[in-house]
Scaffold this active site. Structure first.
Site, mmCIF file in Angstrom:
data_model
loop_
_atom_site.group_PDB
_atom_site.id
_atom_site.type_symbol
_atom_site.label_atom_id
_atom_site.label_comp_id
_atom_site.label_asym_id
_atom_site.label_seq_id
_atom_site.Cartn_x
_atom_site.Cartn_y
_atom_site.Cartn_z
ATOM 1 C CB SER A 90 -0.753 -0.049 1.119
ATOM 2 O OG SER A 90 -1.317 1.195 1.461
ATOM 3 C CE1 TYR A 115 -4.110 -2.434 5.130
ATOM 4 C CE2 TYR A 115 -3.694 0.009 4.959
ATOM 5 C CZ TYR A 115 -3.833 -1.156 4.536
ATOM 6 O OH TYR A 115 -3.894 -1.386 3.065
ATOM 7 C CE LYS A 119 -1.647 -4.630 3.284
ATOM 8 N NZ LYS A 119 -1.813 -5.764 2.684
HETATM 9 N N1 UFG Z 1 -13.196 10.976 2.663
HETATM 10 C C1 UFG Z 1 -14.255 11.563 2.798
HETATM 11 N N2 UFG Z 1 -15.199 11.084 3.374
HETATM 12 C C2 UFG Z 1 -15.509 9.944 3.636
HETATM 13 C C3 UFG Z 1 -14.534 8.940 3.225
HETATM 14 C C4 UFG Z 1 -13.268 9.423 2.935
HETATM 15 O O1 UFG Z 1 -13.943 12.944 2.825
HETATM 16 O O2 UFG Z 1 -16.532 9.670 4.003
HETATM 17 C C5 UFG Z 1 -11.987 11.307 2.111
HETATM 18 C C6 UFG Z 1 -10.774 10.902 3.084
HETATM 19 O O3 UFG Z 1 -10.777 11.952 4.120
HETATM 20 C C7 UFG Z 1 -9.648 11.036 2.032
HETATM 21 C C8 UFG Z 1 -10.182 10.624 0.922
HETATM 22 O O4 UFG Z 1 -11.520 10.755 0.788
HETATM 23 O O5 UFG Z 1 -9.037 12.326 1.978
HETATM 24 C C9 UFG Z 1 -9.878 9.171 0.485
HETATM 25 O O6 UFG Z 1 -10.467 8.529 1.693
HETATM 26 P P1 UFG Z 1 -10.488 6.915 1.783
HETATM 27 O O7 UFG Z 1 -10.984 6.365 3.053
HETATM 28 O O8 UFG Z 1 -11.316 6.238 0.518
HETATM 29 O O9 UFG Z 1 -8.993 6.319 1.624
HETATM 30 P P2 UFG Z 1 -7.590 6.601 2.160
HETATM 31 O O10 UFG Z 1 -6.867 7.484 1.313
HETATM 32 O O11 UFG Z 1 -7.814 6.942 3.628
HETATM 33 O O12 UFG Z 1 -7.441 5.033 2.387
HETATM 34 C C10 UFG Z 1 -6.588 4.477 1.319
HETATM 35 C C11 UFG Z 1 -6.934 2.883 1.725
HETATM 36 C C12 UFG Z 1 -6.045 2.205 2.760
HETATM 37 C C13 UFG Z 1 -4.476 2.695 2.535
HETATM 38 C C14 UFG Z 1 -4.545 4.214 2.357
HETATM 39 C C15 UFG Z 1 -3.126 4.675 1.980
HETATM 40 O O13 UFG Z 1 -8.345 2.481 1.981
HETATM 41 O O14 UFG Z 1 -6.276 0.886 2.714
HETATM 42 O O15 UFG Z 1 -5.338 4.740 1.319
HETATM 43 O O16 UFG Z 1 -3.115 6.026 1.855
HETATM 44 F F1 UFG Z 1 -3.734 2.453 3.462
#
Ligand code: UFG
Length: 310
Positions: A90, A115, A119
């Site tokens: 990741s 998590y 990784k």
């Molecule tokens: N976001 C929102 N509202 C939501 C959900 C997400 O604004 O309801 C935003 C988050 O703050 C972030 C973006 O959308 O800025 C993406 O969020 P995600 O939760 O979809 O993904 P992440 O980047 O947090 O996480 C993903 C994977 C993980 C991994 C990570 C690495 O889900 O497994 O990227 O950066 F580890």
């Protein structure tokens, strides 16, 4: 996931995968799977937990499954003479990088969640193991943010409970399962103030695995442990995703700006030149088509629910 995924895979490929209900962290389970599949030529390991927030609540569950899981797989591979592994890593291993885009040589920072740490540690376990076993060949793919579904809408994301990730939250809101999307923060140091990620189409991501297996089987790997960034090379903000969703779906999305989500980084996107040049892989699908595929999948799920007999 859900057992019905097997039906979707069969519809798309014409083949029903052999299925074991087994626990990757229980060595006896893995022993059985490996013993009954001694002719396997490569392993693709997808059986890890992946929710950042959940890992903060249940760190031991994450270490048990993700760390014991990779140990069991590597040791079963050794015992059964299976030499090729594709591992799901990741971009979380980069944390908030100082220089963007990140290359495979960017510094690996202290993980921000259990998590992420699983990784990072898994990559170290793999790296140490290949050093001690010259027969073993591993490709780690550092996924950026996978989104979308197969264009047939036969398989797609199946979040259990309230989705953590952005895309399923958006599609579930638009279909009426959630009241509104919270956009976590608009005070980041980005052009529109919302956080930036590199959203990669899930079928493009799947293709990177096929190429990785081919590379290993054809012995084209340059070293016995290779790492590739799998992203588009392009950063997209949360608000840009919302806008694209509204355009491709024709739906108005109910959302509000809320405070930042703890643990979120501000921005990241990939330098994918290594995957492009060495693996021969390129992200092909547009963001528009990818988001459309996620929406088609959500609508398909909704129609299945409506048609279900009581
Ligand atoms: N976001 C929102 N509202 C939501 C959900 C997400 O604004 O309801 C935003 C988050 O703050 C972030 C973006 O959308 O800025 C993406 O969020 P995600 O939760 O979809 O993904 P992440 O980047 O947090 O996480 C993903 C994977 C993980 C991994 C990570 C690495 O889900 O497994 O990227 O950066 F580890």
């Amino acid at each position: 996931s859900d057992i019905t995924v097997l039906d979707g895979i069969e519809k798309i490929t014409g083949e029903r995968p052999v299925f074991y209900k087994a626990d990757v962290s229980v060595n006896a389970d893995m022993e059985k799977v490996f013993n009954e599949n001694k002719d396997a030529v490569a392993i693709v390991h997808f059986a890890a937990f992946k929710a950042v927030g959940e890992s903060v609540q249940k760190p031991l569950m994450y270490y048990q499954n993700n760390i014991q899981g990779i140990i069991n797989i590597l040791s079963q591979m050794q015992q059964n003479g299976i030499n090729n592994l594709v591992f799901s890593s990741s971009c979380t291993v980069y944390g908030q990088a100082e220089l963007l885009p990140v290359t495979e040589n960017s510094p690996i920072l202290k993980a921000e969640s259990p998590y992420g740490n699983t990784k990072k540690i898994s990559e170290e376990i793999i790296s140490d193991t290949v050093k001690s076993d010259k027969n073993l060949n591993v490709v780690s793919l550092r996924y950026f943010n996978p989104i979308g579904a197969h264009t047939s809408a036969e398989i797609g994301e199946l979040p259990i409970g309230i989705p953590n990730n952005l895309l399923p939250f958006i599609t579930q809101t638009a279909i009426g399962m959630r009241e509104k999307l919270s956009v976590f923060g608009d005070d980041y140091n980005t052009p529109d103030g919302t956080a930036i990620r590199d959203y990669i189409n899930v079928v493009d991501l799947a293709k990177a695995h096929v190429l990785s297996i081919q590379r290993l089987l054809e012995k084209k790997n340059l070293t016995n442990y290779e790492v590739f960034n799998i992203g588009t090379g392009k950063g997209t903000s949360v608000m840009e995703i919302v806008k694209v969703f509204e355009t491709v779906s024709g739906e108005k999305l109910n959302y509000e700006i809320t405070k930042r989500r703890p643990g979120d980084i501000e921005q990241i996107w990939a330098d994918t030149s290594k995957a492009n040049d060495i693996l021969g892989w390129n992200a092909q699908e547009s963001l528009e088509n990818t988001i459309k595929s996620a929406w088609e999948w959500e609508k398909k799920l909704a129609s299945l629910k409506t048609n279900k007999p009581d």
